[in-house]
Design a protein around this motif. Structure first.
Motif, PDB file in Angstrom:
ATOM      1  N   LYS A  51       9.735   3.413  11.630  1.00 14.60           N
ATOM      2  CA  LYS A  51      10.141   4.140  12.840  1.00 14.60           C
ATOM      3  C   LYS A  51       9.398   3.598  14.061  1.00 14.60           C
ATOM      4  O   LYS A  51       9.974   3.471  15.143  1.00 14.60           O
ATOM      5  N   LEU A  52       8.124   3.274  13.879  1.00 14.29           N
ATOM      6  CA  LEU A  52       7.320   2.711  14.965  1.00 14.29           C
ATOM      7  C   LEU A  52       7.633   1.236  15.207  1.00 14.29           C
ATOM      8  O   LEU A  52       7.171   0.667  16.194  1.00 14.29           O
ATOM      9  N   ASN A  53       8.382   0.639  14.290  1.00 12.12           N
ATOM     10  CA  ASN A  53       8.700  -0.788  14.351  1.00 12.12           C
ATOM     11  C   ASN A  53       7.423  -1.625  14.466  1.00 12.12           C
ATOM     12  O   ASN A  53       7.342  -2.567  15.242  1.00 12.12           O
ATOM     13  N   SER A  54       6.430  -1.236  13.654  1.00 11.44           N
ATOM     14  CA  SER A  54       5.125  -1.893  13.677  1.00 11.44           C
ATOM     15  C   SER A  54       5.005  -2.837  12.483  1.00 11.44           C
ATOM     16  O   SER A  54       4.881  -2.398  11.342  1.00 11.44           O
ATOM     17  N   GLU A  55       5.044  -4.125  12.777  1.00 15.31           N
ATOM     18  CA  GLU A  55       4.942  -5.117  11.701  1.00 15.31           C
ATOM     19  C   GLU A  55       3.620  -4.985  10.951  1.00 15.31           C
ATOM     20  O   GLU A  55       3.588  -5.117   9.726  1.00 15.31           O
ATOM     21  N   SER A  56       2.534  -4.721  11.667  1.00 13.33           N
ATOM     22  CA  SER A  56       1.233  -4.637  11.008  1.00 13.33           C
ATOM     23  C   SER A  56       1.150  -3.408  10.096  1.00 13.33           C
ATOM     24  O   SER A  56       0.604  -3.486   8.992  1.00 13.33           O
ATOM     25  N   LYS A  57       1.717  -2.288  10.530  1.00  8.34           N
ATOM     26  CA  LYS A  57       1.708  -1.084   9.696  1.00  8.34           C
ATOM     27  C   LYS A  57       2.631  -1.253   8.482  1.00  8.34           C
ATOM     28  O   LYS A  57       2.303  -0.799   7.382  1.00  8.34           O
ATOM     29  N   ILE A  58       3.751  -1.894   8.677  1.00  7.54           N
ATOM     30  CA  ILE A  58       4.660  -2.159   7.556  1.00  7.54           C
ATOM     31  C   ILE A  58       3.951  -3.053   6.540  1.00  7.54           C
ATOM     32  O   ILE A  58       3.981  -2.792   5.335  1.00  7.54           O
ATOM     33  N   LYS A  59       3.285  -4.091   7.025  1.00  8.45           N
ATOM     34  CA  LYS A  59       2.548  -5.006   6.136  1.00  8.45           C
ATOM     35  C   LYS A  59       1.466  -4.253   5.365  1.00  8.45           C
ATOM     36  O   LYS A  59       1.342  -4.398   4.142  1.00  8.45           O
ATOM     37  N   GLU A  60       0.688  -3.444   6.059  1.00 11.95           N
ATOM     38  CA  GLU A  60      -0.373  -2.684   5.392  1.00 11.95           C
ATOM     39  C   GLU A  60       0.200  -1.720   4.358  1.00 11.95           C
ATOM     40  O   GLU A  60      -0.381  -1.525   3.289  1.00 11.95           O
ATOM     41  N   THR A  61       1.338  -1.132   4.680  1.00 11.71           N
ATOM     42  CA  THR A  61       1.967  -0.202   3.748  1.00 11.71           C
ATOM     43  C   THR A  61       2.413  -0.935   2.493  1.00 11.71           C
ATOM     44  O   THR A  61       2.215  -0.442   1.374  1.00 11.71           O
ATOM     45  N   TYR A  62       2.982  -2.119   2.644  1.00 13.25           N
ATOM     46  CA  TYR A  62       3.376  -2.895   1.466  1.00 13.25           C
ATOM     47  C   TYR A  62       2.169  -3.326   0.640  1.00 13.25           C
ATOM     48  O   TYR A  62       2.267  -3.458  -0.581  1.00 13.25           O
ATOM     49  N   GLU A  63       1.031  -3.528   1.276  1.00 12.36           N
ATOM     50  CA  GLU A  63      -0.187  -3.827   0.525  1.00 12.36           C
ATOM     51  C   GLU A  63      -0.583  -2.633  -0.346  1.00 12.36           C
ATOM     52  O   GLU A  63      -1.042  -2.800  -1.479  1.00 12.36           O
ATOM     53  N   VAL A  64      -0.382  -1.431   0.181  1.00  6.07           N
ATOM     54  CA  VAL A  64      -0.674  -0.228  -0.599  1.00  6.07           C
ATOM     55  C   VAL A  64       0.338  -0.094  -1.736  1.00  6.07           C
ATOM     56  O   VAL A  64      -0.027   0.285  -2.857  1.00  6.07           O
ATOM     57  N   TYR A  65       1.599  -0.408  -1.459  1.00  7.68           N
ATOM     58  CA  TYR A  65       2.597  -0.429  -2.544  1.00  7.68           C
ATOM     59  C   TYR A  65       2.149  -1.365  -3.660  1.00  7.68           C
ATOM     60  O   TYR A  65       2.286  -1.048  -4.839  1.00  7.68           O
ATOM     61  N   SER A  66       1.626  -2.524  -3.294  1.00  3.22           N
ATOM     62  CA  SER A  66       1.177  -3.482  -4.297  1.00  3.22           C
ATOM     63  C   SER A  66       0.079  -2.879  -5.167  1.00  3.22           C
ATOM     64  O   SER A  66       0.114  -3.006  -6.397  1.00  3.22           O
TER      65      SER A  66
END
Length: 80
Positions: A51-66
């Motif tokens: 929603k924020l269209n934040s590439e860095s937050k999306i990346k960090e979130t995928y790291e947590v998914y990992s």
């Protein structure tokens, strides 16, 4: 304390902080092996990051998914 933060940031509409709260909560639940709760908060965090269209937050979130997928033994998804 984290529940308080979620309530506070929700009431104040502080979306960036709410994203952080959700990822922190997932980080609490993963080691406790409460995977359903962990996944719920990661999913909520991803929705906010998108929603924020934040590439860095999306990346960090995928790291947590990992980390989540590693914890449940799903190494294919952890890698992706």
């Amino acid at each position: 304390l984290l529940d308080f933060n979620v309530d506070y940031h929700t009431k104040k509409n502080q979306i960036d902080d709410l994203w952080n709260d959700y990822l922190n909560l997932s980080g609490v639940f993963i080691p406790l092996k409460k995977y359903t709760e962990a996944k719920k908060y990661i999913d909520l965090g991803l929705k906010i990051a998108q929603k924020l269209n934040s590439e860095s937050k999306i990346k960090e979130t995928y790291e947590v998914y990992s980390s989540y997928y590693q914890a449940i033994g799903d190494y294919k998804n952890a890698y992706e």
